[in-house]
Design a protein around this motif. Structure first.
Motif, mmCIF file in Angstrom:
data_model
loop_
_atom_site.group_PDB
_atom_site.id
_atom_site.type_symbol
_atom_site.label_atom_id
_atom_site.label_comp_id
_atom_site.label_asym_id
_atom_site.label_seq_id
_atom_site.Cartn_x
_atom_site.Cartn_y
_atom_site.Cartn_z
ATOM 1 N N LYS A 79 0.833 -1.209 0.000
ATOM 2 C CA LYS A 79 0.000 0.000 0.000
ATOM 3 C C LYS A 79 0.863 1.252 0.000
ATOM 4 O O LYS A 79 0.519 2.245 -0.645
ATOM 5 C CB LYS A 79 -0.940 0.003 1.195
ATOM 6 C CG LYS A 79 -2.116 -0.934 1.026
ATOM 7 C CD LYS A 79 -3.085 -0.809 2.170
ATOM 8 C CE LYS A 79 -4.312 -1.681 1.931
ATOM 9 N NZ LYS A 79 -5.298 -1.556 3.011
ATOM 10 N N ARG A 84 -2.669 -1.162 -5.781
ATOM 11 C CA ARG A 84 -4.109 -1.205 -5.562
ATOM 12 C C ARG A 84 -4.542 -2.652 -5.418
ATOM 13 O O ARG A 84 -4.114 -3.514 -6.174
ATOM 14 C CB ARG A 84 -4.849 -0.561 -6.727
ATOM 15 C CG ARG A 84 -4.664 0.942 -6.768
ATOM 16 C CD ARG A 84 -5.550 1.549 -7.806
ATOM 17 N NE ARG A 84 -6.881 0.969 -7.758
ATOM 18 C CZ ARG A 84 -7.981 1.643 -7.457
ATOM 19 N NH1 ARG A 84 -7.912 2.903 -7.195
ATOM 20 N NH2 ARG A 84 -9.154 1.047 -7.449
ATOM 21 N N PHE A 85 -5.409 -2.899 -4.465
ATOM 22 C CA PHE A 85 -5.916 -4.247 -4.237
ATOM 23 C C PHE A 85 -7.336 -4.350 -4.773
ATOM 24 O O PHE A 85 -8.045 -3.355 -4.879
ATOM 25 C CB PHE A 85 -5.914 -4.571 -2.741
ATOM 26 C CG PHE A 85 -4.538 -4.725 -2.175
ATOM 27 C CD1 PHE A 85 -3.911 -5.946 -2.180
ATOM 28 C CD2 PHE A 85 -3.861 -3.634 -1.662
ATOM 29 C CE1 PHE A 85 -2.637 -6.087 -1.671
ATOM 30 C CE2 PHE A 85 -2.592 -3.764 -1.150
ATOM 31 C CZ PHE A 85 -1.975 -4.999 -1.147
ATOM 32 N N GLY A 86 -7.730 -5.534 -5.108
ATOM 33 C CA GLY A 86 -9.092 -5.762 -5.572
ATOM 34 C C GLY A 86 -9.214 -5.693 -7.078
ATOM 35 O O GLY A 86 -8.258 -5.458 -7.813
ATOM 36 N N ARG A 87 -10.421 -5.909 -7.490
ATOM 37 C CA ARG A 87 -10.728 -5.921 -8.913
ATOM 38 C C ARG A 87 -10.652 -4.506 -9.484
ATOM 39 O O ARG A 87 -11.033 -3.539 -8.827
ATOM 40 C CB ARG A 87 -12.136 -6.473 -9.086
ATOM 41 C CG ARG A 87 -12.493 -6.837 -10.467
ATOM 42 C CD ARG A 87 -13.839 -7.520 -10.475
ATOM 43 N NE ARG A 87 -14.095 -7.985 -11.815
ATOM 44 C CZ ARG A 87 -14.973 -8.908 -12.105
ATOM 45 N NH1 ARG A 87 -15.663 -9.474 -11.155
ATOM 46 N NH2 ARG A 87 -15.163 -9.276 -13.346
ATOM 47 N N LYS A 89 -11.633 -1.237 -11.476
ATOM 48 C CA LYS A 89 -12.918 -0.575 -11.721
ATOM 49 C C LYS A 89 -13.272 -0.682 -13.196
ATOM 50 O O LYS A 89 -12.413 -0.537 -14.067
ATOM 51 C CB LYS A 89 -12.845 0.901 -11.337
ATOM 52 C CG LYS A 89 -12.582 1.151 -9.880
ATOM 53 C CD LYS A 89 -13.851 1.030 -9.094
ATOM 54 C CE LYS A 89 -13.561 1.382 -7.645
ATOM 55 N NZ LYS A 89 -14.652 1.129 -6.775
ATOM 56 N N THR A 123 -23.755 -2.947 -11.136
ATOM 57 C CA THR A 123 -22.619 -2.074 -11.458
ATOM 58 C C THR A 123 -23.127 -0.680 -11.804
ATOM 59 O O THR A 123 -22.555 0.327 -11.362
ATOM 60 C CB THR A 123 -21.800 -2.652 -12.622
ATOM 61 O OG1 THR A 123 -21.360 -3.957 -12.264
ATOM 62 C CG2 THR A 123 -20.604 -1.773 -12.950
ATOM 63 N N ASP A 126 -24.308 0.949 -8.490
ATOM 64 C CA ASP A 126 -23.166 1.331 -7.652
ATOM 65 C C ASP A 126 -22.454 2.555 -8.212
ATOM 66 O O ASP A 126 -22.080 3.467 -7.464
ATOM 67 C CB ASP A 126 -22.171 0.173 -7.521
ATOM 68 C CG ASP A 126 -22.717 -0.974 -6.682
ATOM 69 O OD1 ASP A 126 -23.711 -0.776 -5.948
ATOM 70 O OD2 ASP A 126 -22.135 -2.076 -6.743
ATOM 71 N N ASP A 137 -16.932 6.661 -0.767
ATOM 72 C CA ASP A 137 -15.999 5.665 -1.308
ATOM 73 C C ASP A 137 -14.706 5.601 -0.514
ATOM 74 O O ASP A 137 -13.844 4.805 -0.786
ATOM 75 C CB ASP A 137 -15.678 5.994 -2.775
ATOM 76 C CG ASP A 137 -14.943 4.850 -3.463
ATOM 77 O OD1 ASP A 137 -15.290 3.684 -3.199
ATOM 78 O OD2 ASP A 137 -14.011 5.128 -4.235
#
Length: 139
Positions: A79, A84-87, A89, A123, A126, A137
């Motif tokens: 970090k 960046r972590f996750g899927r 955008k 999606t 959101d 966010d």
């Protein structure tokens, strides 16, 4: 590894230590009384197995704690580097703002708006909520 255990022991409050000691004393009395009902050779074997299992459990716990600590350090380092972590955008289509406005003005349903943008309904929703409340966010 020993440092982590020493730190944990230091961080235990006096009452926590006393409660733990009391639990261990009760357990020792229970084990001793149960072992007295079994013949001597079998009780030695059972006690030996118990001590081995206890030792292995403590070693496994320390290993898990060490792994969690290493993982937390790795995540923090990543970090700090900006990883960046996750899927990733999903890119919003050019017509998103227009379709979103139409949906908000009840000119189309959520499903119709999502279909117009070629996005899944969740999606689209959101993204619309994010657009309306960008400070949410920060989680």
């Amino acid at each position: 590894m020993a440092k982590v255990s020493q730190q944990k022991l230091r961080s235990l409050s006096k009452t926590d230590e006393e409660q733990l000691q009391a639990k261990l004393n009760v357990l020792a009395v229970e084990i001793a009384s149960d072992l007295s009902a079994v013949n001597a050779s079998r009780s030695k074997e059972l006690l030996s197995d118990f001590v081995s299992d206890l030792f292995l459990a403590v070693a496994d716990q320390r290993r898990r704690e060490k792994n969690r600590q290493k993982q937390a350090e790795g995540i923090a380092a990543a970090k700090a580097k900006g990883v960046r972590f996750g899927r990733a955008k999903r890119e919003l289509p050019e017509n998103f703002a227009e379709v979103c406005r139409a949906w908000r003005n009840k000119q189309m349903t959520l499903q119709e708006a999502a279909d117009a943008c070629e996005l899944p309904r969740s999606t689209f929703y959101d993204a619309a909520m994010q657009r309306e409340h960008p400070a949410d966010d920060a989680v």
